[in-house]
Design a protein around this motif. Sequence first.
Motif, PDB file in Angstrom:
ATOM      1  N   LEU A  20     -21.481 -24.309   3.032  1.00 45.60           N
ATOM      2  CA  LEU A  20     -21.544 -22.861   3.229  1.00 45.60           C
ATOM      3  C   LEU A  20     -21.541 -22.484   4.703  1.00 45.60           C
ATOM      4  CD1 LEU A  20     -24.035 -21.863   0.415  1.00 45.60           C
ATOM      5  CD2 LEU A  20     -21.587 -21.325   0.542  1.00 45.60           C
ATOM      6  N   THR A  21     -22.184 -23.294   5.535  1.00 48.27           N
ATOM      7  CA  THR A  21     -22.164 -23.046   6.974  1.00 48.27           C
ATOM      8  C   THR A  21     -20.741 -23.159   7.512  1.00 48.27           C
ATOM      9  OG1 THR A  21     -24.436 -23.822   7.248  1.00 48.27           O
ATOM     10  CG2 THR A  21     -23.036 -23.826   9.216  1.00 48.27           C
ATOM     11  N   ALA A  22     -20.022 -24.191   7.089  1.00 48.78           N
ATOM     12  CA  ALA A  22     -18.626 -24.351   7.513  1.00 48.78           C
ATOM     13  C   ALA A  22     -17.793 -23.148   7.071  1.00 48.78           C
ATOM     14  CB  ALA A  22     -18.040 -25.645   6.937  1.00 48.78           C
ATOM     15  N   PHE A  23     -17.993 -22.705   5.853  1.00 49.90           N
ATOM     16  CA  PHE A  23     -17.261 -21.550   5.331  1.00 49.90           C
ATOM     17  C   PHE A  23     -17.597 -20.293   6.125  1.00 49.90           C
ATOM     18  CE2 PHE A  23     -16.903 -18.012   2.230  1.00 49.90           C
ATOM     19  CZ  PHE A  23     -15.518 -18.037   2.090  1.00 49.90           C
ATOM     20  N   TYR A  24     -18.862 -20.098   6.418  1.00 48.77           N
ATOM     21  CA  TYR A  24     -19.288 -18.935   7.208  1.00 48.77           C
ATOM     22  C   TYR A  24     -18.655 -18.968   8.597  1.00 48.77           C
ATOM     23  CZ  TYR A  24     -22.159 -16.093  10.277  1.00 48.77           C
ATOM     24  OH  TYR A  24     -22.563 -15.200  11.227  1.00 48.77           O
ATOM     25  N   LEU A  25     -18.703 -20.121   9.255  1.00 44.69           N
ATOM     26  CA  LEU A  25     -18.182 -20.232  10.612  1.00 44.69           C
ATOM     27  C   LEU A  25     -16.686 -19.948  10.683  1.00 44.69           C
ATOM     28  CD1 LEU A  25     -20.138 -23.370  11.882  1.00 44.69           C
ATOM     29  CD2 LEU A  25     -20.480 -20.979  12.565  1.00 44.69           C
ATOM     30  N   ILE A  26     -15.941 -20.456   9.712  1.00 46.29           N
ATOM     31  CA  ILE A  26     -14.498 -20.220   9.741  1.00 46.29           C
ATOM     32  C   ILE A  26     -14.163 -18.796   9.294  1.00 46.29           C
ATOM     33  CG2 ILE A  26     -13.768 -21.032   7.457  1.00 46.29           C
ATOM     34  CD1 ILE A  26     -11.579 -22.624   9.187  1.00 46.29           C
ATOM     35  N   SER A  27     -14.933 -18.252   8.379  1.00 45.85           N
ATOM     36  CA  SER A  27     -14.677 -16.895   7.882  1.00 45.85           C
ATOM     37  C   SER A  27     -14.996 -15.827   8.917  1.00 45.85           C
ATOM     38  CB  SER A  27     -15.493 -16.623   6.618  1.00 45.85           C
ATOM     39  OG  SER A  27     -15.067 -17.472   5.590  1.00 45.85           O
ATOM     40  N   PRO A  36     -13.334 -30.031  15.347  1.00 42.45           N
ATOM     41  CA  PRO A  36     -13.876 -31.097  14.501  1.00 42.45           C
ATOM     42  C   PRO A  36     -15.177 -30.720  13.790  1.00 42.45           C
ATOM     43  CG  PRO A  36     -13.129 -32.012  16.584  1.00 42.45           C
ATOM     44  CD  PRO A  36     -13.052 -30.508  16.710  1.00 42.45           C
ATOM     45  N   VAL A  37     -15.999 -29.865  14.393  1.00 44.01           N
ATOM     46  CA  VAL A  37     -17.278 -29.506  13.768  1.00 44.01           C
ATOM     47  C   VAL A  37     -17.065 -28.924  12.372  1.00 44.01           C
ATOM     48  CG1 VAL A  37     -17.431 -27.189  14.812  1.00 44.01           C
ATOM     49  CG2 VAL A  37     -19.505 -28.394  14.126  1.00 44.01           C
ATOM     50  N   PHE A  38     -16.016 -28.143  12.194  1.00 40.67           N
ATOM     51  CA  PHE A  38     -15.716 -27.560  10.888  1.00 40.67           C
ATOM     52  C   PHE A  38     -15.497 -28.652   9.848  1.00 40.67           C
ATOM     53  CE2 PHE A  38     -12.295 -26.232   7.937  1.00 40.67           C
ATOM     54  CZ  PHE A  38     -13.014 -25.305   7.200  1.00 40.67           C
ATOM     55  N   HIS A  39     -14.731 -29.663  10.204  1.00 40.44           N
ATOM     56  CA  HIS A  39     -14.413 -30.737   9.260  1.00 40.44           C
ATOM     57  C   HIS A  39     -15.618 -31.653   9.019  1.00 40.44           C
ATOM     58  CE1 HIS A  39     -10.360 -29.338   9.300  1.00 40.44           C
ATOM     59  NE2 HIS A  39     -10.354 -29.389  10.629  1.00 40.44           N
ATOM     60  N   LEU A  41     -18.787 -30.747   9.132  1.00 37.96           N
ATOM     61  CA  LEU A  41     -19.684 -30.018   8.223  1.00 37.96           C
ATOM     62  C   LEU A  41     -19.213 -30.157   6.783  1.00 37.96           C
ATOM     63  CD1 LEU A  41     -20.319 -26.759  10.280  1.00 37.96           C
ATOM     64  CD2 LEU A  41     -22.060 -28.428   9.589  1.00 37.96           C
ATOM     65  N   ASN A  42     -17.899 -30.039   6.572  1.00 38.18           N
ATOM     66  CA  ASN A  42     -17.355 -30.192   5.227  1.00 38.18           C
ATOM     67  C   ASN A  42     -17.528 -31.603   4.685  1.00 38.18           C
ATOM     68  OD1 ASN A  42     -16.236 -27.677   4.177  1.00 38.18           O
ATOM     69  ND2 ASN A  42     -14.960 -27.718   6.005  1.00 38.18           N
ATOM     70  N   ILE A  43     -17.311 -32.597   5.534  1.00 36.37           N
ATOM     71  CA  ILE A  43     -17.456 -33.993   5.088  1.00 36.37           C
ATOM     72  C   ILE A  43     -18.890 -34.281   4.659  1.00 36.37           C
ATOM     73  CG2 ILE A  43     -17.476 -36.407   5.881  1.00 36.37           C
ATOM     74  CD1 ILE A  43     -14.958 -35.636   7.581  1.00 36.37           C
ATOM     75  N   PHE A  44     -19.848 -33.998   5.545  1.00 36.21           N
ATOM     76  CA  PHE A  44     -21.239 -34.311   5.212  1.00 36.21           C
ATOM     77  C   PHE A  44     -21.769 -33.428   4.087  1.00 36.21           C
ATOM     78  CE2 PHE A  44     -21.124 -36.276   9.471  1.00 36.21           C
ATOM     79  CZ  PHE A  44     -21.488 -37.562   9.082  1.00 36.21           C
ATOM     80  N   GLY A  45     -21.328 -32.179   4.057  1.00 41.74           N
ATOM     81  CA  GLY A  45     -21.733 -31.303   2.959  1.00 41.74           C
ATOM     82  C   GLY A  45     -21.210 -31.792   1.617  1.00 41.74           C
ATOM     83  N   SER A  75      -7.587 -34.069   7.833  1.00 41.98           N
ATOM     84  CA  SER A  75      -7.490 -33.042   8.875  1.00 41.98           C
ATOM     85  C   SER A  75      -8.027 -33.556  10.211  1.00 41.98           C
ATOM     86  CB  SER A  75      -8.230 -31.785   8.449  1.00 41.98           C
ATOM     87  OG  SER A  75      -7.635 -31.235   7.295  1.00 41.98           O
ATOM     88  N   LEU A  76      -9.135 -34.271  10.168  1.00 45.65           N
ATOM     89  CA  LEU A  76      -9.682 -34.864  11.404  1.00 45.65           C
ATOM     90  C   LEU A  76      -8.699 -35.868  12.009  1.00 45.65           C
ATOM     91  CD1 LEU A  76     -13.465 -35.571  10.770  1.00 45.65           C
ATOM     92  CD2 LEU A  76     -12.466 -34.097  12.532  1.00 45.65           C
TER      93      LEU A  76
END
Length: 81
Positions: A20-27, A36-39, A41-45, A75-76
């Motif tokens: 959700l944090t990754a989604f919020y940040l990109i949205s 890379p932080v976006f990806h 967050l998605n990987i670990f989430g 993507s990374l």
Amino acid sequence: MNIKIVIVECIGWIGALLVLTAFYLISTNKVDSSKPVFHWLNIFGAIGLIIHTLFNAAYPSAFVNIIWVGVAIYSLARLKR
């Protein structure tokens, strides 16, 4: 309550918060998909959600999150090129 269940629930909640944090940040344009932080967050989430869904035998959700991790890793790798 069984400590194993509590740990798996915590892992699942942390995973959900990371995705959700990754989604919020990109949205909100705070990051874009070239960061890379976006990806990460998605990987670990998604890994947290995979652990939770497999523990609870929610295989369709586990499958989606496995694909989610694969896309983020791909993507990374593309970003490194």
